[in-house]
Design an enzyme around this catalytic site. Structure first.
Site, short mmCIF file in Angstrom:
data_model
loop_
_atom_site.label_atom_id
_atom_site.label_comp_id
_atom_site.label_asym_id
_atom_site.label_seq_id
_atom_site.Cartn_x
_atom_site.Cartn_y
_atom_site.Cartn_z
N SER A 164 47.92 38.05 30.41
CA SER A 164 46.74 38.55 29.88
C SER A 164 46.86 38.98 28.38
O SER A 164 47.69 39.51 28.02
CB SER A 164 46.06 39.67 30.77
OG SER A 164 44.96 40.26 30.15
N LYS A 200 46.50 39.49 38.69
CA LYS A 200 45.98 38.97 37.30
C LYS A 200 44.57 38.55 37.69
O LYS A 200 43.40 38.70 36.72
CB LYS A 200 46.63 37.68 37.03
CG LYS A 200 46.05 36.88 35.49
CD LYS A 200 45.61 38.12 34.52
CE LYS A 200 45.39 37.22 33.22
NZ LYS A 200 44.25 36.37 33.23
N HIS A 259 42.73 41.66 37.90
CA HIS A 259 42.45 42.14 36.50
C HIS A 259 41.33 41.22 35.82
O HIS A 259 40.58 42.08 35.27
CB HIS A 259 43.78 41.69 35.45
CG HIS A 259 43.76 41.76 33.95
ND1 HIS A 259 42.98 40.87 33.50
CD2 HIS A 259 44.16 42.74 33.19
CE1 HIS A 259 42.92 41.16 32.17
NE2 HIS A 259 43.69 42.17 31.94
N ASN A 260 41.13 40.23 35.84
CA ASN A 260 40.08 39.55 35.39
C ASN A 260 38.67 39.93 35.95
O ASN A 260 37.72 39.76 35.36
CB ASN A 260 39.98 37.94 35.65
CG ASN A 260 41.05 37.29 34.79
OD1 ASN A 260 41.97 38.02 34.10
ND2 ASN A 260 41.08 36.00 34.50
N GLU A 320 37.71 42.96 34.46
CA GLU A 320 37.31 42.56 33.11
C GLU A 320 35.89 42.23 33.12
O GLU A 320 35.08 42.51 32.25
CB GLU A 320 38.27 41.65 32.58
CG GLU A 320 37.80 40.86 31.29
CD GLU A 320 38.83 39.84 31.12
OE1 GLU A 320 38.28 38.71 30.60
OE2 GLU A 320 40.06 39.89 31.29
#
Length: 628
Positions: free
Chosen positions: A297, A352, A355-356, A359
Site C-alpha cells: 500500500s 491488504k 485495508h482497502n 480506505e
C-alpha cells in the site's frame, strides 16, 4: 551506494572450504578469513581429542565471526569460511547483516570427503567425527550449492559468475508500482534485474529505457526475455511479480515455472484475491517453489519512498526475503519498518484487502463531510480550510489529500466541480464485502461505502430521479465541531469493523495474526495511515476488540451526541450520508442488549421450522412451535 558483502563458504570439515575461499579471495582481491583460526583454545582441545563441539561451545565462536563480518564489511567485501552446519548457526553469523551475506555451500558425500581427509597429513578429523558433522548438518535453503567434485578453479569461476555478476532480486512488471519499487530497491543498494514484456510496434525497450532514465538503476539489469531475466538472478531466486491481479498473474507464473529451480521464491505484490493466493501457494508448493502473497500500500509515491508491506506465506520463506522488503518499507515513528510477517497462506493479501475496504469508508466519510460543509454554504477552498483546522484532532493521509483536491483550481473554478460524480473501484471493496458476508462479520460500513460507489455510477438514472422526485436538500444548522465529532465517531466504527473482520478471519483460517503489529505497519507508507492508527497500536495490545477498551469507549460517548445530531439533521434535510448514518445505526444495534432478532427467529420457525432457543431455558435446547 552499493553496500559491501560477506561471502560465507560453508560445509563439513574436509570439503575444501579453505582452499576455495583462498582462491576466491585472490581472484576477487578481497580479504580472506578462516573461521577455524578464531576458535578458542578450549574448542581446539576438544576437537583434537576427537570430541565433537556442542552448541554451547560454538556460540561464542559464531558471535566472534559475526562481529568480524560486521567489522570487515564497513570497509570492504570479504570471505569467511566456516562449517555453519545448522540453520541456527547461520542465523547467528548473519545477525544484523542478513542482506549483505552470500552463502556458498560446498556439497560432497561422506565417502568423498573421508577419502580427501585421509590424504591430508596431520588432519585430526576421524570418521566418527566426520559422521557427527553430517548428522548435525542442516542443508541451507538460501545458499549457492557447488559440488566439490569440480576442479577448484571451476568452482571459483562458478561462484564469481553467480555472486558477482548476478542480481539478488528481480522485479517482473514495470507498471507504475513496479517502476517505483525497482527504484526504491536500487536506492537501497540492491543489485536488481527488471523485466517487462515487449510488444512489437507498441511496447518496445521498456526495461532498457526505464534503466536509462534513472541514475540509481545504473547497476540494474533490464530484460524483455523471461529466460534471460530468470538466469540473471542468484539462487534461490527472489522474484516479485508486479502485474495485474487475476488471470494475468497465473499466466506469468506459468511462463516463469520452466526456468525456475527448487527453492526459488515468487512474491505476488499485486492486489490479488486472498483465496487465489492460497491456491497459488499450494500449487507452487507441489513444484518446490515458494510463494509469498504481499499486499503493498502507498501508491506510486509510497512504492518509491517507502510503502506499507503485508507479506503472508511460510515464515521461513519470508525470512529469506525479509531484508529486501523491510529495507524498502516506510518507517514508523520508532524507525521500524512498516512491514511485518502477517501469517500463513493468503493472510497478507487478506489484510491488504481489508485495508482497502477501510480506505473505501474513509474516503466516503470525507466525501460526505465535504457535502455537508458545501450545503452549509462553503466553497471548496473554505471546506479545505475547515478540514485543515481538523488536523490537530483527526489528521490522516486521506484528510491531507482531500484538502489538496479541494484547493486545486482549473481556470476560474475549482477542478473538483468539473469532475463527473461517478466513483470507480478495482474490486477489493467488493471482495471485502463478500468476505465479511462469508465470515458472518458485520462490516457494514465497508459494504455501505461500496454500494455508495455503485449508486454513484447510475448517473443517468440519478439525473432522471432527481427530476421525478424533486428531492432538494435543505440548509443545515450544524456546528463545525459537531461535524468533526461525527466524522471521528464514524472513523472509530470503521476501524473497529475492519479490525474485527481481520480478527475473525484469523480465527476461521487459523492464521496467527497480531492486530497491534498490523496497526503499527499502517502508521506510515499506506493510504489509511493516521494519528488514530497510532493510538490503536497500544489499544490493540490489550484487546483485539477496540470497542471494549475504555479509551475508545470514552471517545465514542463524547462523540455520540454529535453523530446523533448530524445524522438526524441530514435525514430531515434529505441529504444522503450513507456511511455517517450507518455508523450510528451500527452502534445502536451493537449496544442493544435485547434486540428485535427474537421476532426474526420466530418468523423463521413459523415458515421453516428453523427452531429457536428460550431465555427461560438455560439448557441450550432448541424449540419448535406450531404457530397456527
Amino acid at each position: 551506494m552499493i553496500s559491501n558483502n560477506v561471502i560465507f563458504i560453508m560445509g563439513v570439515s574436509g570439503c575444501g572450504k579453505s582452499t576455495i575461499g583462498q582462491l576466491l579471495a585472490q581472484k576477487l582481491n578481497i580479504p580472506f578469513f578462516d573461521g577455524d583460526d578464531f576458535h578458542p583454545q578450549s574448542n581446539i582441545d576438544k576437537m583434537s581429542h576427537g570430541i565433537p563441539l556442542n552448541d554451547e561451545d560454538r556460540y561464542g565462536w559464531l558471535l566472534t565471526l559475526n562481529k568480524l563480518a560486521k567489522k570487515q564489511i564497513q570497509k570492504n567485501n570479504c570471505i569467511i569460511v566456516c562449517s555453519a552446519l545448522k540453520k541456527s548457526y547461520r542465523d547467528i553469523l548473519s545477525e544484523d547483516v542478513q542482506r549483505q551475506v552470500k552463502w556458498v555451500y560446498l556439497v560432497g558425500t561422506f565417502n568423498q570427503i573421508l577419502e580427501r581427509i585421509k590424504k591430508r597429513e596431520h588432519h585430526f578429523m576421524s570418521s566418527d567425527l566426520l559422521q557427527s558433522q553430517f548428522d548435525t548438518l542442516e542443508e541451507p535453503k538460501q545458499a549457492l550449492e557447488i559440488n566439490i567434485g569440480l576442479k577448484p578453479e571451476v568452482i571459483v569461476e562458478k561462484i564469481i559468475k553467480e555472486i558477482k555478476m548476478k542480481s539478488e532480486f528481480g522485479l517482473f512488471g514495470l507498471g507504475v508500482m513496479g517502476r517505483s519499487l525497482s527504484r526504491n530497491l536500487a536506492q537501497k543498494g540492491f543489485k536488481i534485474s527488471m523485466y517487462n514484456r515487449e510488444v512489437k510496434g507498441t511496447e518496445e525497450g521498456v526495461a532498457i529505457r526505464f534503466k536509462e532514465a534513472h541514475k540509481e538503476l545504473k547497476s540494474a539489469q533490464p530484460f524483455s526475455e523471461i529466460k534471460a531475466f530468470v538466469n540473471s538472478l542468484q539462487t534461490p531466486r527472489r522474484i516479485m511479480l508486479m502485474v495485474n491481479a487475476g488471470m494475468i498473474t497465473d499466466m506469468v507464473i506459468e511462463d516463469l515455472i520452466p526456468f525456475l529451480s527448487d527453492g526459488d521464491i515468487l512474491i505476488d505484490g499485486g492486489n490479488s484475491n486472498y483465496l487465489k493466493t492460497k491456491e497459488r501457494y499450494d500449487y507452487l508448493k507441489t513444484k518446490n517453489i515458494h510463494f509469498i502473497g504481499a499486499g503493498v500500500s502507498g501508491g506510486e509515491e509510497g512504492a518509491l519512498k517507502g510503502p506499507s508491506i503485508m507479506p503472508g506465506g511460510n515464515k521461513e520463506t519470508y525470512n529469506l526475503i525479509k531484508p529486501y522488503l523491510e529495507s524498502i518499507a516506510a518507517k514508523d515513528a520508532n524507525g521500524l519498518p512498516c512491514c511485518t510477517y502477517i501469517g500463513e497462506e493468503g493472510s497478507g493479501h487478506f489484510v491488504k484487502m481489508v485495508h482497502n475496504g477501510v480506505e473505501y469508508v474513509e474516503m466516503q466519510l470525507l466525501a460526505e463531510v465535504s457535502t455537508i460543509l458545501k450545503l452549509k454554504g462553503n466553497n471548496p477552498n473554505e471546506i479545505a480550510d475547515i478540514l485543515e483546522s481538523w488536523k490537530s484532532k483527526a489528521d490522516s493521509y486521506l484528510l491531507g489529500i482531500t484538502i489538496d483536491v479541494l484547493r486545486k483550481k482549473d481556470g476560474e473554478d475549482w477542478l473538483v466541480n468539473k469532475i463527473v460524480d461517478k466513483a470507480g473501484n478495482k474490486g477489493t471493496g467488493n471482495w471485502t464485502t463478500i468476505a465479511t458476508a462469508q465470515l458472518g462479520v458485520p462490516s457494514t460500513l465497508i459494504a455501505t461505502a461500496l454500494f455508495a460507489r455503485y449508486t454513484s455510477f447510475y448517473k443517468e438514472e440519478r439525473l432522471q430521479s432527481s427530476e421525478n422526485f424533486n428531492i432538494k436538500p435543505a440548509s443545515l444548522n450544524l456546528e463545525i465541531i459537531d461535524i468533526l465529532n461525527a466524522y471521528q465517531f464514524a472513523r472509530i466504527i470503521n476501524h473497529y469493523q475492519g479490525l474485527k473482520l481481520i480478527s475473525e478471519a484469523g480465527r476461521s483460517y487459523k492464521w496467527e495474526l497480531n492486530l497491534s503489529e498490523i496497526a503499527r505497519i499502517w502508521t506510515n507508507g499506506c493510504i489509511i495511515k493516521s494519528d488514530f492508527m497510532v493510538d490503536l497500536i497500544s489499544v490493540l495490545k490489550e484487546n483485539d476488540n477496540i470497542l471494549s477498551h475504555q479509551f475508545i469507549i470514552d471517545l465514542i460517548q463524547s462523540f455520540k451526541p454529535s453523530i446523533n445530531k448530524v445524522v438526524a439533521q441530514c435525514v430531515l434535510s434529505e441529504l444522503a450520508i450513507p456511511c455517517l448514518s450507518e455508523s450510528v445505526n451500527f452502534l445502536n444495534a451493537y449496544t442493544t442488549a435485547n434486540s428485535s432478532a427474537n421476532i426474526i427467529q420466530a418468523q423463521r420457525d413459523y415458515f421453516g421450522a428453523h427452531t429457536y432457543q428460550r431465555i427461560d431455558d438455560d439448557s441450550g435446547k432448541f424449540h419448535h412451535t406450531n404457530w397456527k
